[in-house]
Scaffold this motif. Sequence first.
Motif, mmCIF file in Angstrom:
data_model
loop_
_atom_site.group_PDB
_atom_site.id
_atom_site.type_symbol
_atom_site.label_atom_id
_atom_site.label_comp_id
_atom_site.label_asym_id
_atom_site.label_seq_id
_atom_site.Cartn_x
_atom_site.Cartn_y
_atom_site.Cartn_z
ATOM 1 N N SER A 70 1.886 5.146 -1.134
ATOM 2 C CA SER A 70 2.447 6.348 -0.514
ATOM 3 C C SER A 70 3.943 6.512 -0.784
ATOM 4 N N THR A 76 8.121 3.211 9.540
ATOM 5 C CA THR A 76 6.879 2.493 9.850
ATOM 6 C C THR A 76 5.704 3.444 10.063
ATOM 7 N N ALA A 77 6.011 4.723 10.282
ATOM 8 C CA ALA A 77 4.936 5.697 10.511
ATOM 9 C C ALA A 77 4.210 6.073 9.223
ATOM 10 N N GLY A 93 1.923 5.214 6.409
ATOM 11 C CA GLY A 93 0.933 4.182 6.101
ATOM 12 C C GLY A 93 0.991 3.733 4.649
ATOM 13 N N GLY A 94 0.643 2.479 4.422
ATOM 14 C CA GLY A 94 0.583 1.950 3.060
ATOM 15 C C GLY A 94 1.923 1.859 2.371
ATOM 16 N N PRO A 134 3.951 -4.437 4.714
ATOM 17 C CA PRO A 134 2.561 -4.594 5.134
ATOM 18 C C PRO A 134 1.668 -5.178 4.038
ATOM 19 N N SER A 135 2.076 -5.019 2.784
ATOM 20 C CA SER A 135 1.280 -5.557 1.677
ATOM 21 C C SER A 135 1.311 -7.079 1.636
#
Length: 247
Positions: free
Chosen positions: A23, A119-120, A122-123, A139-140
């Motif tokens: 994203s 943080t909102a 995603g991905g 997050p990955s």
Amino acid sequence: MTRRSWVEQVMGLPVSVLARGASARSEAADEAVRAVYAELREVDRIFSPYRDDSEISRLAGGVLAWSDATPLVREVAGRCLRAAELTGGLFDATRPDGNWDPSGLVKGWATERAARLLTAVGGLDWCLNAGGDVVLSCPSGEPFVVGIQDPLDPAAVSTSVRCTTGAVATSGTAARGAHLYDPRTGRPTTSEWLSVTVIGPSLETADVLATAAFVAGSLAIVDHTDQYYGLAVAANSTLLRTVGWPG
């Protein structure tokens, strides 16, 4: 992974965002980054000691009463008091001339606060860097490598650290000269160190601890704080680390 970066001058320093992931080139990422810069500009409008119309300048000049200050100013005042308690008075937002100047806390607090907008999306792995103070999230699970600038050579790094989440903050006098003072004496800080870097969960706290450790000339205050680790660069370029600093 797809990567994208943005950079703007805010609060008198370069603020960059590095995004990584599927994203990174999305409109959602664009909107989040625009919101980050807008929030930081608003913080600068309120807290800049270099603007005559900021609330901080108006408080110092007696033009604005504390009772009329915005809730953000009162929130930061409370955070400054907690920072003083955490550091045993080594961090103090009251200058030797008696004026209140929360600049030493505001950059870390504002950067961490604005980062929540990223943080909102995603991905998205992201890294927000405000003049060398960094907050990030991956997050990955693939870490970013954060360079610790060599205080004797702005184009070089003394070392680096791999992070998947949290913050990296650096304090010292190499870039801006003797702008830090020792609250215990009211005099400019004198140290054999050139910089102190602290890593940990919160950028606000890491920044406060880095300043306090530099003023004290000791990493003990970092070593005694859970989940925070420090590294000092001495004048001879020797690196001193707390137990737990990543290898």
